[in-house]
Design a protein around this motif. Sequence first.
Motif, PDB file in Angstrom:
ATOM      1  N   PRO A  49       0.769  -1.061   0.191  1.00 20.65           N
ATOM      2  CA  PRO A  49      -0.202  -0.014  -0.039  1.00 20.65           C
ATOM      3  C   PRO A  49       0.692   1.310  -0.013  1.00 20.65           C
ATOM      4  O   PRO A  49       0.452   2.360  -0.566  1.00 20.65           O
ATOM      5  CB  PRO A  49      -0.780  -0.282   1.204  1.00 20.65           C
ATOM      6  N   GLU A  50       1.837   1.257   0.826  1.00 19.57           N
ATOM      7  CA  GLU A  50       2.734   2.613   0.712  1.00 19.57           C
ATOM      8  C   GLU A  50       3.513   2.754  -0.640  1.00 19.57           C
ATOM      9  O   GLU A  50       3.568   4.119  -0.938  1.00 19.57           O
ATOM     10  CB  GLU A  50       3.809   2.503   1.925  1.00 19.57           C
ATOM     11  N   GLN A  51       3.818   1.906  -1.445  1.00 17.10           N
ATOM     12  CA  GLN A  51       4.154   2.034  -2.837  1.00 17.10           C
ATOM     13  C   GLN A  51       3.006   2.369  -3.823  1.00 17.10           C
ATOM     14  O   GLN A  51       3.236   3.175  -4.642  1.00 17.10           O
ATOM     15  CB  GLN A  51       4.771   0.702  -3.173  1.00 17.10           C
ATOM     16  N   LEU A  52       1.916   1.903  -3.602  1.00 10.30           N
ATOM     17  CA  LEU A  52       0.519   2.138  -4.243  1.00 10.30           C
ATOM     18  C   LEU A  52       0.299   3.553  -4.266  1.00 10.30           C
ATOM     19  O   LEU A  52      -0.006   4.412  -5.160  1.00 10.30           O
ATOM     20  CB  LEU A  52      -0.533   1.361  -3.990  1.00 10.30           C
ATOM     21  N   VAL A  53       0.574   4.258  -2.880  1.00  9.11           N
ATOM     22  CA  VAL A  53       0.261   5.663  -2.782  1.00  9.11           C
ATOM     23  C   VAL A  53       1.163   6.563  -3.605  1.00  9.11           C
ATOM     24  O   VAL A  53       1.129   7.648  -4.253  1.00  9.11           O
ATOM     25  CB  VAL A  53       0.094   6.046  -1.236  1.00  9.11           C
ATOM     26  N   SER A  54       2.526   6.068  -3.470  1.00 12.57           N
ATOM     27  CA  SER A  54       3.557   6.956  -4.117  1.00 12.57           C
ATOM     28  C   SER A  54       3.308   6.704  -5.666  1.00 12.57           C
ATOM     29  O   SER A  54       3.503   7.746  -6.541  1.00 12.57           O
ATOM     30  CB  SER A  54       4.773   6.292  -3.775  1.00 12.57           C
ATOM     31  N   LEU A  55       3.143   5.461  -6.205  1.00 14.00           N
ATOM     32  CA  LEU A  55       2.785   5.370  -7.520  1.00 14.00           C
ATOM     33  C   LEU A  55       1.654   6.292  -8.096  1.00 14.00           C
ATOM     34  O   LEU A  55       1.713   6.660  -9.236  1.00 14.00           O
ATOM     35  CB  LEU A  55       2.724   3.955  -7.935  1.00 14.00           C
ATOM     36  N   PHE A  56       0.538   6.384  -7.214  1.00 12.44           N
ATOM     37  CA  PHE A  56      -0.399   7.001  -7.737  1.00 12.44           C
ATOM     38  C   PHE A  56      -0.070   8.644  -8.067  1.00 12.44           C
ATOM     39  O   PHE A  56      -0.393   9.298  -8.921  1.00 12.44           O
ATOM     40  CB  PHE A  56      -1.817   7.160  -6.662  1.00 12.44           C
ATOM     41  N   ARG A  57       0.780   9.167  -6.802  1.00 16.98           N
ATOM     42  CA  ARG A  57       1.023  10.374  -6.955  1.00 16.98           C
ATOM     43  C   ARG A  57       1.928  10.781  -8.072  1.00 16.98           C
ATOM     44  O   ARG A  57       1.940  11.876  -8.353  1.00 16.98           O
ATOM     45  CB  ARG A  57       1.699  10.965  -5.498  1.00 16.98           C
ATOM     46  N   GLU A  58       2.704   9.735  -8.342  1.00 15.65           N
ATOM     47  CA  GLU A  58       3.895  10.090  -9.741  1.00 15.65           C
ATOM     48  C   GLU A  58       2.842   9.772 -10.845  1.00 15.65           C
ATOM     49  O   GLU A  58       3.830   9.970 -11.926  1.00 15.65           O
ATOM     50  CB  GLU A  58       4.839   9.010  -9.239  1.00 15.65           C
ATOM     51  N   GLY A  59       1.815   9.406 -10.598  1.00 14.97           N
ATOM     52  CA  GLY A  59       0.998   9.308 -12.354  1.00 14.97           C
ATOM     53  C   GLY A  59       1.355   7.868 -12.926  1.00 14.97           C
ATOM     54  O   GLY A  59       1.116   7.761 -13.984  1.00 14.97           O
ATOM     55  N   LYS A  60       1.733   7.060 -11.959  1.00 14.27           N
ATOM     56  CA  LYS A  60       2.073   5.561 -12.816  1.00 14.27           C
ATOM     57  C   LYS A  60       0.957   4.859 -12.468  1.00 14.27           C
ATOM     58  O   LYS A  60       0.990   3.505 -13.317  1.00 14.27           O
ATOM     59  CB  LYS A  60       3.438   5.187 -12.139  1.00 14.27           C
ATOM     60  N   VAL A  61       0.101   4.814 -11.898  1.00 13.13           N
ATOM     61  CA  VAL A  61      -1.029   4.137 -11.760  1.00 13.13           C
ATOM     62  C   VAL A  61      -2.373   5.047 -11.757  1.00 13.13           C
ATOM     63  O   VAL A  61      -2.231   6.186 -11.308  1.00 13.13           O
ATOM     64  CB  VAL A  61      -1.092   3.127 -10.576  1.00 13.13           C
ATOM     65  N   ASP A  62      -3.587   4.528 -12.257  1.00 14.03           N
ATOM     66  CA  ASP A  62      -4.695   5.410 -12.574  1.00 14.03           C
ATOM     67  C   ASP A  62      -5.799   4.819 -11.276  1.00 14.03           C
ATOM     68  O   ASP A  62      -6.512   5.887 -10.870  1.00 14.03           O
ATOM     69  CB  ASP A  62      -5.325   5.248 -13.686  1.00 14.03           C
ATOM     70  N   VAL A  63      -5.605   3.762 -11.007  1.00 18.21           N
ATOM     71  CA  VAL A  63      -6.674   3.599  -9.698  1.00 18.21           C
ATOM     72  C   VAL A  63      -5.938   2.762  -8.756  1.00 18.21           C
ATOM     73  O   VAL A  63      -4.983   1.787  -9.212  1.00 18.21           O
ATOM     74  CB  VAL A  63      -7.708   2.573 -10.230  1.00 18.21           C
ATOM     75  N   ILE A  64      -5.841   2.945  -7.236  1.00 16.49           N
ATOM     76  CA  ILE A  64      -5.524   2.117  -6.430  1.00 16.49           C
ATOM     77  C   ILE A  64      -6.497   1.359  -5.417  1.00 16.49           C
ATOM     78  O   ILE A  64      -7.484   1.983  -5.207  1.00 16.49           O
ATOM     79  CB  ILE A  64      -4.396   2.683  -5.565  1.00 16.49           C
ATOM     80  N   SER A  65      -6.324   0.446  -5.094  1.00 17.25           N
ATOM     81  CA  SER A  65      -7.284  -0.153  -3.894  1.00 17.25           C
ATOM     82  C   SER A  65      -6.322  -0.566  -2.479  1.00 17.25           C
ATOM     83  O   SER A  65      -5.397  -1.118  -2.389  1.00 17.25           O
ATOM     84  CB  SER A  65      -7.466  -1.574  -4.325  1.00 17.25           C
ATOM     85  N   VAL A  66      -6.571   0.573  -1.768  1.00 13.90           N
ATOM     86  CA  VAL A  66      -5.550   0.487  -0.305  1.00 13.90           C
ATOM     87  C   VAL A  66      -6.662   0.908   0.734  1.00 13.90           C
ATOM     88  O   VAL A  66      -7.847   1.273   0.810  1.00 13.90           O
ATOM     89  CB  VAL A  66      -4.682   1.773  -0.205  1.00 13.90           C
ATOM     90  N   TRP A  67      -6.079   0.297   2.110  1.00 14.87           N
ATOM     91  CA  TRP A  67      -7.056   0.530   3.208  1.00 14.87           C
ATOM     92  C   TRP A  67      -6.427   1.748   3.951  1.00 14.87           C
ATOM     93  O   TRP A  67      -5.497   2.344   3.696  1.00 14.87           O
ATOM     94  CB  TRP A  67      -6.643  -0.744   4.051  1.00 14.87           C
ATOM     95  N   GLU A  68      -6.938   1.601   5.136  1.00 15.25           N
ATOM     96  CA  GLU A  68      -6.687   3.108   6.145  1.00 15.25           C
ATOM     97  C   GLU A  68      -5.498   2.689   6.886  1.00 15.25           C
ATOM     98  O   GLU A  68      -5.305   1.599   7.221  1.00 15.25           O
ATOM     99  CB  GLU A  68      -7.844   3.441   6.994  1.00 15.25           C
ATOM    100  N   PRO A  69      -4.599   3.514   7.120  1.00 15.91           N
ATOM    101  CA  PRO A  69      -4.724   5.267   6.765  1.00 15.91           C
ATOM    102  C   PRO A  69      -4.150   5.494   5.587  1.00 15.91           C
ATOM    103  O   PRO A  69      -4.114   6.630   5.227  1.00 15.91           O
ATOM    104  CB  PRO A  69      -3.739   5.745   7.869  1.00 15.91           C
ATOM    105  N   PHE A  70      -3.901   4.602   4.745  1.00 17.62           N
ATOM    106  CA  PHE A  70      -3.486   5.034   3.159  1.00 17.62           C
ATOM    107  C   PHE A  70      -4.366   5.815   2.346  1.00 17.62           C
ATOM    108  O   PHE A  70      -4.250   6.550   1.695  1.00 17.62           O
ATOM    109  CB  PHE A  70      -2.895   3.750   2.422  1.00 17.62           C
ATOM    110  N   ALA A  71      -5.670   5.142   2.486  1.00 16.86           N
ATOM    111  CA  ALA A  71      -6.654   6.116   1.502  1.00 16.86           C
ATOM    112  C   ALA A  71      -6.919   7.408   2.147  1.00 16.86           C
ATOM    113  O   ALA A  71      -6.974   8.466   1.418  1.00 16.86           O
ATOM    114  CB  ALA A  71      -8.133   5.362   1.809  1.00 16.86           C
ATOM    115  N   TRP A  72      -6.795   7.801   3.328  1.00 19.56           N
ATOM    116  CA  TRP A  72      -6.775   9.011   3.954  1.00 19.56           C
ATOM    117  C   TRP A  72      -5.710   9.887   3.605  1.00 19.56           C
ATOM    118  O   TRP A  72      -5.739  11.273   3.347  1.00 19.56           O
ATOM    119  CB  TRP A  72      -6.551   9.074   5.622  1.00 19.56           C
TER     120      TRP A  72
END
Length: 318
Positions: free
Chosen positions: A160-183
């Motif tokens: 999940p911590e990598q998914l958040v970074s990938l989303f912010r970097e524009g490398k993925v378009d949709v992520i499935s993450v739990w809290e507190p990563f969604a927040w």
Amino acid sequence: MKSLRPLGFVLVALMLSQCAPDPPKLINVKIAVSLTPLSTAFFVAESSGYFRQCGLLPELIQVNGGKRAFELLEENRVDFSTSSDSVVSYAVQQNTTPFNILASFASSENDIKLISRQPEPLPANSTLGYWSGSASEHLMQTYLALYQSDKTFDQVDAPPEQLVSLFREGKVDVISVWEPFAWQMTDLIEQNDAHVLDAAALHSLHFLLLSNQNSKLDRTVAERLIGALQLATIKVHQHPQEVQQEIRTVLNADQSFIDWIWNDYLFQVKPATSVRYALLSNSRWFNGSRPLNYQNYLANAESLASPSDLAEQWCQDT
């Protein structure tokens, strides 16, 4: 004679102190705990002294996600772990190291969220990110099967911590993450640069207490642990403001996070057999029409007393 009376009292007190029994020795136990609000009962039990009250001296090994917690259990590095029912179902499907499902202590229909760069419907050829073998994958695949089955997507497997970074970097378009990563994505959501997809209630997540069948600890340790979680859960309901402050400290979050998530959780310690239906539902999703057999994993839980009875039996009043 009067001068001897104080000395007599001292001697009597000394004799009584020597006859007093030693306090019971605390039992050392290692527990892998996911850093999520779902683990609130563990954090409260530690900070409020309920583990000690129930005769335990735990080492809480905090990790990101029930999948990592389960891996520590599987590697025989801990005696107990927290994990979601999805992680458990994946493990049963793969016939991993034997473990026991002892109790459920929290649940939510909205802990895991799908965060998308675009509102629905998702554009074809979008890149989707989830963590395989966890509730993150379960929710993503359920959503795709129900609403997006006619499209093709690229998929990325990452924690999940990598998914958040990938989303912010524009490398993925949709992520499935739990809290507190969604927040952690709320700044983008507020700017309308990210959207929470309507996936609530697609997957009701149960957080479970698991034990290592290879552990040398006896059964009473699990009973004491469940008793401590029961006491902690009572405090969650009786003193929510105090508990919320504890969770903010543990997760290094502020009140906006608590306001974002708190009403999505149900904290209740229940026997593991109470989630049998949820596990069977998971197994049909993972395994098609042939359900997985959880009986060997639930066998120890079937003979456990109720959480309230275990708290009364093992946890001394202070």
